[in-house]
Design an enzyme around this catalytic site. Structure first.
Site, PDB file in Angstrom:
ATOM      1  N   LYS A 112       0.821  -1.212   0.000  1.00  0.00           N
ATOM      2  CA  LYS A 112       0.000   0.000   0.000  1.00  0.00           C
ATOM      3  C   LYS A 112       0.854   1.261   0.000  1.00  0.00           C
ATOM      4  CE  LYS A 112      -4.180  -2.127   1.682  1.00  0.00           C
ATOM      5  NZ  LYS A 112      -3.763  -3.552   1.827  1.00  0.00           N
TER       6      LYS A 112
HETATM    7  C1  PLP Z   1      -4.409  -4.623   1.217  1.00  0.00           C
HETATM    8  C2  PLP Z   1      -3.647  -5.870   1.101  1.00  0.00           C
HETATM    9  C3  PLP Z   1      -4.058  -6.907   0.208  1.00  0.00           C
HETATM   10  C4  PLP Z   1      -5.334  -6.811  -0.606  1.00  0.00           C
HETATM   11  O1  PLP Z   1      -5.249  -5.885  -1.669  1.00  0.00           O
HETATM   12  P1  PLP Z   1      -6.575  -5.349  -2.396  1.00  0.00           P
HETATM   13  O2  PLP Z   1      -6.123  -4.229  -3.245  1.00  0.00           O
HETATM   14  O3  PLP Z   1      -7.498  -4.912  -1.284  1.00  0.00           O
HETATM   15  O4  PLP Z   1      -7.156  -6.474  -3.180  1.00  0.00           O
HETATM   16  C5  PLP Z   1      -3.260  -8.034   0.108  1.00  0.00           C
HETATM   17  N1  PLP Z   1      -2.135  -8.169   0.833  1.00  0.00           N
HETATM   18  C6  PLP Z   1      -1.704  -7.211   1.690  1.00  0.00           C
HETATM   19  C7  PLP Z   1      -0.458  -7.442   2.466  1.00  0.00           C
HETATM   20  C8  PLP Z   1      -2.444  -6.040   1.862  1.00  0.00           C
HETATM   21  O5  PLP Z   1      -2.016  -5.095   2.721  1.00  0.00           O
END
Ligand code: PLP
Length: 459
Positions: A112
Site C-alpha cells: 500500500k
Molecule cells: C491490502 C492488502 C491486500 C489486498 O489488496 P486489495 O487491493 O485490497 O485487493 C493483500 N495483501 C496485503 C499485504 C495487503 O495489505
C-alpha cells in the site's frame, strides 16, 4: 483527463483533482477515467521506476498538475528514504518462469506504500494549489492505517486521523502507527472492534456539516489515484520481462488486481490475471457461479488484510464489462444493497472469465505455499503473498508468471513461525520499532467523541 461515476454516466465529468480529493462520487459510485490512455511499452523498457510512473500517470493527470512538478514529485516518492530498494518493485526469480514482485520496500513494508506515498504528496500539492486544508479520516484493521499515516506525515495541508480497534491490531501494526512523531498525525485507539471504527468513519462522513467544516477526505482503496499508481508496477514488470506476463494477485478489495486489468487495457502485454482469495472467497465464488453474494460474516484468516466481505473495487470492473452502462450497474448495486446478492448473465461471465481466473486458498493452502517456497528457494514469504503463490503454483501456464509479494514476512511473524518455525527480522529502517516511544489516545466508540477529538486538534 476527466472522470465519471460508475453509477451516473450523465453527470458532468470532474477533473483529476476533484476525483482525487472527493474519493467517492456524490452518487455513491466510483470514479473512472472517461477514456483509457494507451501506453508506449518501448517507452518503459529499461527506465527507472519514477520514469515509468511518469509515463503511466501523466495521461491520467493531464494538465491538473504541471509536468515538471509531477516529475519532481515522482522522483521524490520513488527513491530513498521512502523506498529503500533502487528498483522500487524488484523482481526476484523463484523458478524457470516464476518470479516474485517485491512490493514491500516502502516505509510500512506492505504494497500500500507504493500508492500512498504518492497520494500524500498529490493531496498536499492539490490542496496548496487551492489554498485549502483537508482532514483525512480512516479506519484500519492494520496495514492501510500505517501506510496512510506514513504517506501524510509532515505534509503541511493535511491532518490525518486513523481509528483502530484498541487491543485488536498486532503490536507491529500498532507501533507503525503510534510511533510516528509528527504533529499532523493522530493514531486513535477506539474502544471497540474494526467494524465499530469503520461505522464511525461512515457516520462522520455522513454528517454533512462536519464533513464540510473539516473538508473530510479519504484515502481508502476506492480512491482512483491509488489504482492509477498501482498500474505502474504491472507495466514495469511487463517491460522488464519482455514477454506477455501472468500475474497472481492476493486479493481483498480488488484494488490491486484491478490495476493489473487497467495495465492490460492500456496496452501492457498482460497474459493473465489470477485472483487469489483466502477463505473470504466472495470473488472465487462469483467466478465459479456468476453470483456475487456476501458471506454472512468475515472469517479471520492468516492473511488478515484480505479478510473482507465485499470487494468494493469490483464495481469498476463490472462497469467496464457491462460496456459502461451506468444504469445497469446502479441496478446491480441496488440489488446487492437490498438482498446481499446479484447475478449476471452468461455473456458477462464469458468475458469476465477471459479477463480473470479466480482461486480460493484457505489457511492450510497458505501454510503449504509458504513451506514449498521456503523448501525450494529458501525465500520466506508473508501469508498474503503465499495466497497468491498458491494460485500461481496451481495454475497451468506458459511464459513468465509473476506473484505479487504484498508484504514483508516480518510484518506477519506469527504465520512464518507457524509455517516454518522461524521469525523473520524486520528490515533495518524498522529494526528499533519495538523500542520507539508510542503516542496514542483512547476514545469511546461514539461519534461525538470522535468529532470532539478531531475538532480539538484541527482548530
Ligand atoms: C491490502 C492488502 C491486500 C489486498 O489488496 P486489495 O487491493 O485490497 O485487493 C493483500 N495483501 C496485503 C499485504 C495487503 O495489505
Amino acid at each position: 483527463m476527466d472522470y465519471i461515476s460508475t453509477r451516473d454516466a450523465q453527470a458532468a465529468p470532474v477533473g483529476f483533482v476533484d476525483a482525487l480529493l472527493g474519493g467517492l462520487a456524490p452518487d455513491g459510485g466510483l470514479y473512472v477515467p472517461t477514456a483509457w490512455p494507451q501506453l508506449d511499452m518501448a517507452d518503459l523498457a529499461g527506465r527507472p521506476y519514477a520514469k515509468a510512473a511518469e509515463a503511466v500517470l501523466s495521461p491520467f493527470i493531464g494538465d491538473a498538475i504541471e509536468p515538471a512538478v509531477l516529475r519532481r514529485m515522482l522522483a521524490d516518492t520513488y527513491a530513498p528514504p521512502a523506498f529503500a530498494h533502487q528498483s522500487v518493485a524488484p523482481l526476484r526469480q523463484l523458478g524457470p518462469d516464476l518470479w516474485l514482485m517485491e512490493l514491500f520496500h516502502g516505509p510500512t513494508i506492505a504494497f500500500k506504500d507504493v500508492a500512498l506515498q504518492l497520494l500524500g504528496r498529490l493531496f498536499d500539492h492539490a490542496l496548496a494549489q487551492r489554498g485549502a486544508r483537508a482532514t483525512i479520516l480512516g479506519a484500519t484493521s492494520g496495514d492501510t492505517g500505517s501506510a496512510a499515516i506514513e504517506g501524510c506525515r509532515g505534509r503541511s495541508n493535511i491532518d490525518v486521523f486513523i481509528l483502530y480497534p484498541a487491543g485488536r491490531v498486532s503490536e507491529v501494526q500498532r507501533r507503525q502507527m503510534t510511533t510516528v512523531d509528527a504533529p499532523n498525525v493522530h493514531a486513535v485507539a477506539v474502544q471497540g472492534t474494526f467494524d465499530d471504527c469503520q461505522a464511525l468513519v461512515k457516520v462522520a462522513f455522513a454528517d454533512g456539516a462536519f464533513r464540510r467544516e473539516q473538508s473530510l477526505a479519504a484515502v481508502n482503496s476506492i480512491n482512483w489515484a491509488r489504482i492509477a499508481a498501482q498500474v505502474v508496477y504491472y507495466a514495469a514488470a511487463c517491460a522488464a520481462l519482455r514477454a506477455p506476463v501472468r500475474f497472481a494477485v492476493p486479493t481483498g478489495n480488488f484494488g490491486n488486481v484491478l490495476a493489473g486489468w487497467v495495465a492490460r487495457r492500456m496496452g501492457a502485454p498482460v497474459a493473465g490475471l489470477h485472483i487469489a482469495t483466502n477463505a473470504n472467497d466472495i470473488l472465487a465464488r462469483f467466478f465459479a457461479t456468476g453470483v456475487m453474494e456476501a458471506a454472512p460474516a468475515v472469517a479471520a484468516t492468516l492473511s488478515p488484510s484480505m479478510d473482507i466481505q465485499v470487494s468494493s473495487n469490483f464495481e469498476r470492473y463490472l462497469f467496464e464489462v457491462l460496456d459502461r452502462d451506468a444504469r445497469a450497474l446502479a441496478a446491480l448495486m441496488q440489488q446487492f444493497r437490498q438482498n446481499g446478492r446479484f447475478a449476471v448473465g452468461k455473456d458477462v461471465m464469458t468475458r469476465a472469465r477471459a479477463d480473470f481466473a479466480a482461486t480460493r486458498c484457505d489457511d492450510a493452502d497458505t501454510l503449504a505455499a509458504m513451506r514449498r517456497c521456503y523448501a525450494e528457494t529458501g525465500v520466506v514469504v508473508d501469508p498474503h503473498t503465499a495466497v497468491g503463490l498458491s494460485a500461481a503454483y496451481a495454475a497451468q501456464h506458459e511464459g513468465p508468471m509473476v506473484a505479487l509479494a504484498c508484504a514483508h514476512p516480518a510484518k506477519f511473524p506469527d504465520a512464518a513461525e507457524r509455517a516454518l518455525g522461524l521469525r523473520p527480522a524486520l528490515p533495518p529502517h524498522l529494526a528499533d520499532l519495538l523500542d520507539r516511544p508510542e503516542r496514542t489516545e483512547t476514545i469511546p466508540a461514539d461519534l461525538p467523541a470522535v468529532q470532539r477529538f478531531i475538532r480539538e486538534r484541527t482548530a
